[in-house]
Design a protein around this motif. Structure first.
Motif, short mmCIF file in Angstrom:
data_model
loop_
_atom_site.label_atom_id
_atom_site.label_comp_id
_atom_site.label_asym_id
_atom_site.label_seq_id
_atom_site.Cartn_x
_atom_site.Cartn_y
_atom_site.Cartn_z
N VAL A 27 -53.26 28.07 50.77
CA VAL A 27 -52.45 28.27 51.97
C VAL A 27 -52.77 29.61 52.63
O VAL A 27 -53.10 29.67 53.81
CB VAL A 27 -50.95 28.17 51.66
N CYS A 28 -52.67 30.70 51.86
CA CYS A 28 -52.94 32.02 52.42
C CYS A 28 -53.17 33.00 51.28
O CYS A 28 -52.85 32.72 50.11
CB CYS A 28 -51.80 32.50 53.32
N ALA A 29 -53.73 34.15 51.63
CA ALA A 29 -54.06 35.17 50.63
C ALA A 29 -53.02 36.27 50.63
O ALA A 29 -52.63 36.79 51.68
CB ALA A 29 -55.44 35.75 50.92
N LEU A 30 -52.57 36.62 49.44
CA LEU A 30 -51.66 37.75 49.24
C LEU A 30 -52.49 39.01 49.02
O LEU A 30 -53.32 39.05 48.11
CB LEU A 30 -50.77 37.51 48.01
N THR A 31 -52.26 40.01 49.83
CA THR A 31 -53.02 41.25 49.66
C THR A 31 -52.12 42.46 49.43
O THR A 31 -52.63 43.54 49.15
CB THR A 31 -53.89 41.51 50.90
N SER A 32 -50.80 42.30 49.55
CA SER A 32 -49.91 43.44 49.41
C SER A 32 -49.89 43.92 47.96
O SER A 32 -49.64 43.14 47.03
CB SER A 32 -48.48 43.08 49.82
N PRO A 33 -50.13 45.22 47.72
CA PRO A 33 -50.05 45.74 46.34
C PRO A 33 -48.64 45.65 45.78
O PRO A 33 -48.47 45.74 44.57
CB PRO A 33 -50.50 47.19 46.50
N LYS A 34 -47.65 45.44 46.62
CA LYS A 34 -46.28 45.27 46.14
C LYS A 34 -46.11 43.98 45.35
O LYS A 34 -45.12 43.81 44.64
CB LYS A 34 -45.30 45.26 47.32
N GLY A 45 -38.14 27.38 53.65
CA GLY A 45 -38.83 26.59 54.66
C GLY A 45 -39.47 27.43 55.74
O GLY A 45 -40.53 27.07 56.27
N ASP A 46 -38.84 28.54 56.09
CA ASP A 46 -39.39 29.43 57.10
C ASP A 46 -39.98 30.69 56.48
O ASP A 46 -40.96 31.24 57.00
CB ASP A 46 -38.29 29.84 58.10
N GLU A 47 -39.39 31.14 55.39
CA GLU A 47 -39.83 32.36 54.72
C GLU A 47 -40.00 32.09 53.24
O GLU A 47 -39.39 31.17 52.68
CB GLU A 47 -38.80 33.48 54.91
N TRP A 48 -40.80 32.93 52.61
CA TRP A 48 -40.93 32.91 51.17
C TRP A 48 -40.36 34.21 50.61
O TRP A 48 -40.49 35.28 51.21
CB TRP A 48 -42.40 32.79 50.75
N PHE A 49 -39.73 34.10 49.45
CA PHE A 49 -39.15 35.25 48.77
C PHE A 49 -39.93 35.45 47.47
O PHE A 49 -40.11 34.50 46.70
CB PHE A 49 -37.67 35.01 48.49
N CYS A 68 -48.47 34.77 54.38
CA CYS A 68 -48.49 35.69 53.24
C CYS A 68 -48.28 37.16 53.64
O CYS A 68 -48.49 38.05 52.82
CB CYS A 68 -49.76 35.57 52.41
N GLY A 69 -47.87 37.42 54.86
CA GLY A 69 -47.59 38.79 55.25
C GLY A 69 -46.18 39.21 54.87
O GLY A 69 -45.23 38.43 55.04
N VAL A 70 -46.02 40.41 54.35
CA VAL A 70 -44.69 40.93 54.01
C VAL A 70 -44.00 41.36 55.29
O VAL A 70 -44.49 42.23 56.01
CB VAL A 70 -44.79 42.11 53.03
N THR A 71 -42.85 40.76 55.60
CA THR A 71 -42.12 41.07 56.82
C THR A 71 -40.95 42.01 56.60
O THR A 71 -40.56 42.74 57.50
CB THR A 71 -41.60 39.79 57.48
N ARG A 72 -40.37 41.99 55.40
CA ARG A 72 -39.26 42.88 55.09
C ARG A 72 -39.07 42.91 53.59
O ARG A 72 -39.64 42.09 52.85
CB ARG A 72 -37.97 42.46 55.78
N THR A 73 -38.26 43.86 53.14
CA THR A 73 -37.97 44.01 51.72
C THR A 73 -36.47 44.03 51.51
O THR A 73 -35.74 44.76 52.21
CB THR A 73 -38.59 45.31 51.16
N ILE A 74 -35.99 43.23 50.57
CA ILE A 74 -34.58 43.23 50.18
C ILE A 74 -34.47 44.07 48.92
O ILE A 74 -35.19 43.84 47.95
CB ILE A 74 -34.07 41.80 49.91
N THR A 75 -33.57 45.05 48.92
CA THR A 75 -33.44 45.94 47.76
C THR A 75 -32.01 45.91 47.23
O THR A 75 -31.07 45.56 47.94
CB THR A 75 -33.81 47.38 48.12
N ALA A 76 -31.89 46.26 45.97
CA ALA A 76 -30.58 46.42 45.33
C ALA A 76 -30.68 47.65 44.44
O ALA A 76 -31.75 47.99 43.93
CB ALA A 76 -30.22 45.18 44.51
N ARG A 273 -56.48 40.70 45.81
CA ARG A 273 -55.76 39.62 46.46
C ARG A 273 -55.51 38.49 45.46
O ARG A 273 -56.15 38.40 44.42
CB ARG A 273 -56.56 39.07 47.66
N SER A 274 -54.56 37.65 45.80
CA SER A 274 -54.37 36.38 45.11
C SER A 274 -54.02 35.36 46.18
O SER A 274 -53.90 35.70 47.36
CB SER A 274 -53.27 36.48 44.05
N THR A 275 -53.84 34.12 45.79
CA THR A 275 -53.66 33.05 46.76
C THR A 275 -52.41 32.24 46.45
O THR A 275 -52.16 31.88 45.30
CB THR A 275 -54.88 32.10 46.76
N ILE A 276 -51.63 31.96 47.50
CA ILE A 276 -50.56 30.97 47.38
C ILE A 276 -51.16 29.61 47.69
O ILE A 276 -51.86 29.43 48.69
CB ILE A 276 -49.39 31.29 48.32
#
Length: 346
Positions: A27-34, A45-49, A68-76, A273-276
């Motif tokens: 589907v797409c490549a993950l490149t974020s070191p996070k 359906g619209d976003e992946w967590f 596969c782009g990181v759009t935001r980060t949820i923190t606790a 990178r890795s792939t979804i």
């Protein structure tokens, strides 16, 4: 992107269970070191967590678009020990399984629940029979969490809370099922051993609650959930196996609302990178058949009644396999301890 995936659905649905190899699409490549050590995935359906295995001293969930782009980060604010999986509840709450324990040292494990409004709660849990390493979390139709352990020898064990979760004191768990998996010849995983093809590394539920999925480093197993929603019973039934070949450290799995199965791996050594990947229509491969009202065959006609189908062979592995599994287990523990960074216990 959706058009190529839809085209693959027909190939998947015509493939037979277990012995077939459904189409798996990149589907797409993950490149974020996070997300270099991606261990959990969920979809609305619209976003992946997504959650990383190695935490930065706080709970972090990366939200991805479908490229596969990181759009935001949820923190606790909690400082987790070893988050290994996550699940998305219908109300939008993200549940994180802080259940990793490679060295079998934790007195408690934990679940972190992050609500859509940003508030979070920490629930500690205790096993009834000693320490376990676990990397899979499932939420049943009532929202009850089920934790599935990672067992190098023998069956994976399924635990759920004995009471409502409390953030005031640890909640005891009870064992409710065992999941038996045989080794496969699907390539992939951190070691060249059939043991790694049996280790449960992630879990997911279809959005309608009718299919539960558990994955190993190399394969996904789809379990039909009965109409009464009994997840423990479902996990002791015969699953449909979907090979997920050539993932170096496959730990993440999820369902899109349309039944597409999503799979992802950690970055390979020295990779950036890795792939979804996706298996369109996968949930339909294991969805329970609709209930019918067909009457039973007449009795006493002189014909010999048909015997029930024999139960699936769930015998344990042979003694020689146990020895080999033990050696592989030691290697896996060494790998896990080497990879695990210093964390404070929850």
């Amino acid at each position: 992107m959706r058009a190529p995936l839809a085209a693959l659905a027909a190939l998947v649905l015509t493939a037979g269970p277990a012995s077939a190899e459904p189409a798996v699409a990149d589907v797409c490549a993950l490149t974020s070191p996070k997300l270099a050590e991606l261990s959990g995935l969920a979809s609305n359906g619209d976003e992946w967590f997504a959650v990383n295995d190695s935490d930065p001293g706080r709970v972090e969930v990366q939200v991805l678009d479908r490229s596969c782009g990181v759009t935001r980060t949820i923190t606790a604010p909690a400082n987790p020990y070893d988050v290994e999986d996550l699940a998305l509840a219908p109300d939008g709450t993200v549940w994180l399984a802080d259940t990793g324990d490679n060295g079998k040292t934790r007195e408690t494990v934990a679940l972190h629940a992050i609500s859509p409004d940003g508030t979070s709660r920490l629930f500690r849990l205790t096993y009834p029979d000693g320490k376990h390493d676990a990397e899979a979390l499932l939420l049943d139709a009532r929202g009850v969490p089920h934790i599935v352990t990672k067992e190098p020898i023998g069956s994976a064990l399924v635990y759920r809370p004995t009471a409502d979760l409390s953030d005031a004191a640890p909640t005891p768990l009870e064992q409710v099922a065992r999941v038996s998996m045989r080794g496969t010849d699907t390539p992939g995983g951190p070691l060249e051993s059939t043991v790694v093809t049996r280790l449960v590394t992630g879990g997911a539920m279809s959005h309608d609650g009718r299919v539960a999925a558990l994955r190993t480093y190399t394969d996904a197993y789809l379990f039909p959930v009965p109409d009464d929603g009994d997840l423990a019973k479902a996990l002791e039934s015969d699953p449909v196996r979907v090979p997920l070949p050539n993932e170096p450290q496959g730990e993440a799995i999820a369902f899109d609302p349309d039944g597409t199965l999503l799979s992802a791996t950690e970055f390979a050594p020295n990779a950036s990178r890795s792939t979804i990947r996706a298996v369109p229509g996968a949930a339909a491969l294991a969805a329970p058949a609709p209930t019918t009202t067909t009457p039973p065959p007449p009795q006493g006609t002189g014909d010999t009644a048909a015997s029930p189908a024999p139960a699936a062979d769930r015998s344990d592995i042979s003694p020689w396999a146990v020895i080999a599994a033990g050696a592989a287990a030691l290697a896996l523990v060494w790998l896990g301890v080497r990879r695990t960074r210093t964390r404070r216990r929850t």
